[in-house]
Design a protein around this motif. Sequence first.
Motif: not given
Length: 516
Positions: A387-390, A412-414, A453-454
């Motif tokens: 898993i990658v988040g910019g 709709k949020q992880l 909130d992601n």
Amino acid sequence: MRRLVLLCFLFLSICASVEAQGGRKIQYRADMGFYDDDYLPGAQRLIGHVAFAQDNVRGYCDSAYLYEKENYLVAFGDRVRILVGDSVRLFGRRAYYDGNNRTASIAVRVRLEKDKAYLTTDSMVYDLNTDVGYYLTGGRLISEQDTLTSRIGRYYTKTDDAYAFENVCMQSSSYKVDCDSLQYNTAAKRAYFISPTQMVSKENTILTNSGWYDTDREIALLVGDVRLHNESQIMSADSVYYERERRFGQAWRRVSIADTVQKYVVQGNYVEHYENGGTSLVTDSNLVILIDDSNDSLFLHSDTIKVLFNEDNEMELMKAYNHAKFYRNDLQGACDSLIYNAKDSMVIMFYNPAVWSEEYQLTGDTIRFVRLDSSEMRIDLCKSGFIVGGLFDDSEFNQIKGLNITGFIHDKQLRQVNIVGNAECVYYVQEEDSSLIGVNSSITSEMRIYFEDNKIQQIRFYDAPDGKIYPDEQFEDKNRRLQDFRWLDAYRPKRIEDLYVSPIPREKDKEEGTDK
């Protein structure tokens, strides 16, 4: 002076065989005949068992007026018969036979018979030169199980073709057809549509501009803005081939099938579909839309899509392969192939799959996600989960890696990620104002990460983790990317139109621009 000549021929024949201008002289016989120039100038009146003939035409009636000079005959009777060759039979109560022009005008209870077909009307002109019958006052053609009615028509008995115009209606064993113009072949049992046409059956209604329908085999080829609808589906296409017995259809160009009960839409330039269950195929610029109750639809595209339906025409399984991509406002994905199980609401992605949820990219050897309820979804990254988040305009990345990863998406949020086996993470710790505190780099066998909130709110490590938080300036560049790091944003569909471009490669080593 009244002149009356009575010629009685009891069981004898009266005949003539002189050539007439424009055609052979009408031959005739009758029980008796006479002239009455005062009552009927220029005509001979024939009474009783009247028969007349010319070339391949034979006629029979009760009485007749014969104009020998003009080669013209008017026939009367309860059943006037005119036989043309061995196959065409004309009936009526009055007939006007022109021997020079070779035409027969028949009136009152007219019936034309050819093989097993017959045409009825009030009046008809039959051209013996072309073997064509014309009617202008309404007619009905019956050919075994088919009935064709119209106000105007032509029947070509030599070719078995009937042309019907104005207020046309054809009733077969399965369909009622309404249109303005239609061609029908009585031998082939085939109707040709030459104007906008509506076909109605117990199962569906079809609209088309042209094409043909074989009423015997119940096969149709429809062309030109074809539309079909039944209780649950609406279909449109440029062209449609349909076999009613097999309930099988093929459609070409600008094909769209919408199911209002199961809430899906299938689009493409070529579709094969079975109405009673089986596998349907969609290719060439295809698109499947799964409509959500909250109007948040999922759009899926690949080179080929196959859909398996049960006997109730309910979708059971969908396979999309070669360059598959899907798009929804909160979730996007790309892979080479995927399977959707409608019963379990489960999607399995194969061959270099990637899923994006908000700013997070999820990859694995195989990805499986299932809708748990209307707001909850579980995603399994099977083997080599990543898993990658910019961050900071994608100059840095939060990273989570493990043998198997399970993510939970809520509203709709992880919200949560569980990593089992060889768990690693690189996490940029930030203040509430997004200022950077440091970089957390950790390794452990298992970890659980919670989001709000992601954003990562908490990380729980298991089995003595090895790691710490480094100041940003002390964290070496070589450690900022975990092994096998890939950034696949170039393949992410950010809008529906992106589904048709930049497919993700089947093999990882063929990706372009994946390193940052």
